[in-house]
Write a protein that holds these residues in place. Sequence first.
Motif, PDB file in Angstrom:
ATOM      1  N   ARG A 152       6.343   9.076   3.872  1.00  0.00           N
ATOM      2  CA  ARG A 152       5.767   8.446   5.050  1.00  0.00           C
ATOM      3  C   ARG A 152       4.409   7.850   4.730  1.00  0.00           C
ATOM      4  O   ARG A 152       3.596   8.461   4.046  1.00  0.00           O
ATOM      5  N   GLY A 153       4.215   6.644   5.204  1.00  0.00           N
ATOM      6  CA  GLY A 153       2.931   5.970   5.106  1.00  0.00           C
ATOM      7  C   GLY A 153       2.811   5.110   6.344  1.00  0.00           C
ATOM      8  O   GLY A 153       2.894   5.603   7.463  1.00  0.00           O
ATOM      9  N   MET A 159       0.828  -1.207   0.000  1.00  0.00           N
ATOM     10  CA  MET A 159       0.000   0.000   0.000  1.00  0.00           C
ATOM     11  C   MET A 159       0.862   1.256   0.000  1.00  0.00           C
ATOM     12  O   MET A 159       0.538   2.239  -0.677  1.00  0.00           O
ATOM     13  N   ASP A 160       1.953   1.238   0.748  1.00  0.00           N
ATOM     14  CA  ASP A 160       2.879   2.377   0.735  1.00  0.00           C
ATOM     15  C   ASP A 160       3.448   2.609  -0.658  1.00  0.00           C
ATOM     16  O   ASP A 160       3.640   3.749  -1.078  1.00  0.00           O
ATOM     17  N   MET A 161       3.733   1.534  -1.382  1.00  0.00           N
ATOM     18  CA  MET A 161       4.295   1.667  -2.724  1.00  0.00           C
ATOM     19  C   MET A 161       3.245   2.184  -3.712  1.00  0.00           C
ATOM     20  O   MET A 161       3.519   3.058  -4.531  1.00  0.00           O
ATOM     21  N   ILE A 162       2.032   1.652  -3.624  1.00  0.00           N
ATOM     22  CA  ILE A 162       0.950   2.078  -4.523  1.00  0.00           C
ATOM     23  C   ILE A 162       0.603   3.541  -4.283  1.00  0.00           C
ATOM     24  O   ILE A 162       0.353   4.300  -5.218  1.00  0.00           O
ATOM     25  N   GLY A 163       0.572   3.925  -3.020  1.00  0.00           N
ATOM     26  CA  GLY A 163       0.118   5.252  -2.612  1.00  0.00           C
ATOM     27  C   GLY A 163      -1.251   5.136  -1.987  1.00  0.00           C
ATOM     28  O   GLY A 163      -2.179   4.562  -2.580  1.00  0.00           O
ATOM     29  N   HIS A 164      -1.398   5.649  -0.778  1.00  0.00           N
ATOM     30  CA  HIS A 164      -2.656   5.474  -0.066  1.00  0.00           C
ATOM     31  C   HIS A 164      -3.805   6.263  -0.685  1.00  0.00           C
ATOM     32  O   HIS A 164      -4.969   5.847  -0.600  1.00  0.00           O
ATOM     33  N   TYR A 208       9.981   6.702   5.409  1.00  0.00           N
ATOM     34  CA  TYR A 208      10.964   6.578   4.331  1.00  0.00           C
ATOM     35  C   TYR A 208      11.983   7.708   4.333  1.00  0.00           C
ATOM     36  O   TYR A 208      12.699   7.900   3.353  1.00  0.00           O
ATOM     37  N   SER A 209      12.065   8.440   5.415  1.00  0.00           N
ATOM     38  CA  SER A 209      13.062   9.507   5.489  1.00  0.00           C
ATOM     39  C   SER A 209      14.462   8.903   5.502  1.00  0.00           C
ATOM     40  O   SER A 209      14.656   7.729   5.824  1.00  0.00           O
ATOM     41  N   ALA A 210      15.434   9.715   5.142  1.00  0.00           N
ATOM     42  CA  ALA A 210      16.796   9.229   4.935  1.00  0.00           C
ATOM     43  C   ALA A 210      17.378   8.545   6.166  1.00  0.00           C
ATOM     44  O   ALA A 210      18.133   7.567   6.053  1.00  0.00           O
ATOM     45  N   GLN A 270      -7.971   5.843   5.908  1.00  0.00           N
ATOM     46  CA  GLN A 270      -8.534   7.188   5.812  1.00  0.00           C
ATOM     47  C   GLN A 270      -7.689   8.186   6.600  1.00  0.00           C
ATOM     48  O   GLN A 270      -7.427   9.297   6.148  1.00  0.00           O
ATOM     49  N   GLU A 271      -7.228   7.793   7.788  1.00  0.00           N
ATOM     50  CA  GLU A 271      -6.392   8.657   8.609  1.00  0.00           C
ATOM     51  C   GLU A 271      -5.080   8.989   7.908  1.00  0.00           C
ATOM     52  O   GLU A 271      -4.620  10.134   7.940  1.00  0.00           O
ATOM     53  N   LEU A 272      -4.475   7.995   7.271  1.00  0.00           N
ATOM     54  CA  LEU A 272      -3.228   8.248   6.547  1.00  0.00           C
ATOM     55  C   LEU A 272      -3.446   9.243   5.414  1.00  0.00           C
ATOM     56  O   LEU A 272      -2.637  10.157   5.207  1.00  0.00           O
ATOM     57  N   VAL A 273      -4.530   9.067   4.671  1.00  0.00           N
ATOM     58  CA  VAL A 273      -4.830   9.978   3.567  1.00  0.00           C
ATOM     59  C   VAL A 273      -5.083  11.383   4.096  1.00  0.00           C
ATOM     60  O   VAL A 273      -4.569  12.374   3.552  1.00  0.00           O
ATOM     61  N   ASP A 274      -5.854  11.490   5.164  1.00  0.00           N
ATOM     62  CA  ASP A 274      -6.154  12.800   5.743  1.00  0.00           C
ATOM     63  C   ASP A 274      -4.890  13.501   6.229  1.00  0.00           C
ATOM     64  O   ASP A 274      -4.786  14.733   6.177  1.00  0.00           O
ATOM     65  N   ALA A 275      -3.924  12.701   6.708  1.00  0.00           N
ATOM     66  CA  ALA A 275      -2.677  13.278   7.217  1.00  0.00           C
ATOM     67  C   ALA A 275      -1.684  13.609   6.113  1.00  0.00           C
ATOM     68  O   ALA A 275      -0.673  14.274   6.359  1.00  0.00           O
ATOM     69  N   GLY A 276      -1.975  13.165   4.891  1.00  0.00           N
ATOM     70  CA  GLY A 276      -1.017  13.346   3.801  1.00  0.00           C
ATOM     71  C   GLY A 276       0.114  12.330   3.826  1.00  0.00           C
ATOM     72  O   GLY A 276       1.109  12.483   3.122  1.00  0.00           O
ATOM     73  N   TYR A 277      -0.049  11.273   4.626  1.00  0.00           N
ATOM     74  CA  TYR A 277       0.951  10.206   4.692  1.00  0.00           C
ATOM     75  C   TYR A 277       0.601   9.176   3.601  1.00  0.00           C
ATOM     76  O   TYR A 277      -0.014   8.160   3.865  1.00  0.00           O
ATOM     77  N   LEU A 278       1.021   9.459   2.391  1.00  0.00           N
ATOM     78  CA  LEU A 278       0.559   8.681   1.241  1.00  0.00           C
ATOM     79  C   LEU A 278       1.483   7.541   0.856  1.00  0.00           C
ATOM     80  O   LEU A 278       1.230   6.832  -0.113  1.00  0.00           O
ATOM     81  N   GLY A 279       2.554   7.356   1.603  1.00  0.00           N
ATOM     82  CA  GLY A 279       3.466   6.260   1.296  1.00  0.00           C
ATOM     83  C   GLY A 279       4.814   6.753   0.836  1.00  0.00           C
ATOM     84  O   GLY A 279       5.261   7.848   1.210  1.00  0.00           O
ATOM     85  N   LYS A 280       5.462   5.963   0.006  1.00  0.00           N
ATOM     86  CA  LYS A 280       6.822   6.275  -0.429  1.00  0.00           C
ATOM     87  C   LYS A 280       6.922   7.648  -1.087  1.00  0.00           C
ATOM     88  O   LYS A 280       7.898   8.368  -0.898  1.00  0.00           O
ATOM     89  N   LYS A 281       5.905   8.010  -1.865  1.00  0.00           N
ATOM     90  CA  LYS A 281       6.005   9.249  -2.635  1.00  0.00           C
ATOM     91  C   LYS A 281       5.989  10.494  -1.760  1.00  0.00           C
ATOM     92  O   LYS A 281       6.427  11.560  -2.185  1.00  0.00           O
ATOM     93  N   THR A 282       5.490  10.378  -0.527  1.00  0.00           N
ATOM     94  CA  THR A 282       5.521  11.521   0.391  1.00  0.00           C
ATOM     95  C   THR A 282       6.514  11.314   1.527  1.00  0.00           C
ATOM     96  O   THR A 282       6.647  12.168   2.398  1.00  0.00           O
TER      97      THR A 282
END
Length: 508
Positions: free
Chosen positions: A283-284, A237-242, A288-290, A269-281
């Motif tokens: 955090r999911g 799910m993190d790879m696809i994007g939430h 994924y921070s350095a 839903q909470e992840l989406v609302d927080a903007g935690y969309l997975g690898k592309k942001t």
Amino acid sequence: MSLSLSKQSVIAVVGAGAMGAGIAQVAAAAGHRVKLLDTRAQAAEQAIAGVRAQFSKMAAKGKMTSEAATEAGERLIAVTELTDLADASLVIEAIVENLAAKQKLYSDLEAIVGVDCIFGTNTSSISVTAMGAALKHPGRLAGLHFFNPAPLMALVEVVSGLATEESVAQTLFATATAWGKTAVHAKSTPGFIVNRVARPYYAEAMRVLAEGGADTATFDACCREAGGFRMGPFELMDMIGHDVNFSVTRSVWNAFFNDPRFLPSLVQQELVDAGYLGKKTGRGFYDYSADAVRPAPATESAKATPTHIVVYGESIVAKALAARLQANKVAFTQSPAKGDLLAQAGDAWVYVTDGRTATRRAFESGTANTVLIDLALDYNTATRLALSVAEACDDAAAAQAIGLLQSAGFAVSRFNDVPGLAVMRTVAMLANEAADAVNQGVCNAQGADAAMRLGVNYPCGPLAWADVVGLHNISLVLNHLSQTYGEDRYRLSPLIQHKVYSKKNFHD
């Protein structure tokens, strides 16, 4: 038997994004002249340059000759107007997922292309029936759903709407096959095959997480190391994007008139609302921070090998456990089957989960020291197993059960006492959804299994897997989950019931 489109047939692709470019690459590599159109300035030219670069890389790696790479690249033509597609035999659209936009495109094309031109929409979620309703000749339209990246993914869903002519679907099936793809027929229902059947892979994981059954890293590890899945549901799910995954789930749920089987998760839903969309942001479910450290799965510390081990019966699990104990030179005895008891390890009674909690099973059997293990794709080669322990089980008995599995070479992840653990409840629900798709005429059993193996890289088709586990066992798991939760979400497919009563498998 329908014939594929000849190599003299011109293929048009509208939309030069990643999917459109990938489809154009597949068609050009198969020997067709391909016209690529995009409304964005220079988008088609840039996509063609990228595809030609891919052909050059393939030639450099010996996957095609330099001559073939050059010729395939030369078959790609960038065009700027719909009228440039007048000679096309097949128009594949890969534009924005918007019904009105797709309807307008094909309505405009009807006045331009020949009467025999086929329309193949690459939509992943929009109704082919609804799209065709805007056409004068809806019979020429069918879904031709490639998976990303199109040159690498083997699956193509050929989707028939209510008005799709059978000859059109058959021609697309044959053409996709000629292009080196594995095509499966599907009916235009929400999610088609893959996006529908895959929903439980995500949903069951999030439910277990919400109930505190296991953390994300542990659930993912069990799905990989016991279930044989290439990626666990949380990392996938993190790879696809939430945003994408949640949107697809909501779309399928809404399209099925809010059927609880497809109920979206508040966790996501909470992840989406927080903007935690997975690898592309960044955090999911994972960070994924350095400087982030990937969490390790919960693994039980080493326990002593029990001095008294009995393995019961000749089931697949019993045979694998016995073989692993023998290979590790662990002393044990074998006894005839004793109900569904797998093993005794000292004072612990060990069973494969049947969808009940260990606590409920202990209560109903009167055996306090009840321990459950999860399903594995192959118990002979699995490296990790999930385990749960009844509330009344004493610590020493739990340690003996863990020691048994560790002495057989398994890493052991202890779950809180949720029903069905990780792999068993997931596979049962995947099989149930695939069975319902077959029962409703969306596809056949072979198509459902091929779609899930090739479209989302499952290690085994869910219906073939259910055959191995035993449809009676799958029905037990689902019925027990339904009793635990009291939800229609876990209702048993009529087709699985029928197979159980007739004592037949899906692939007999």
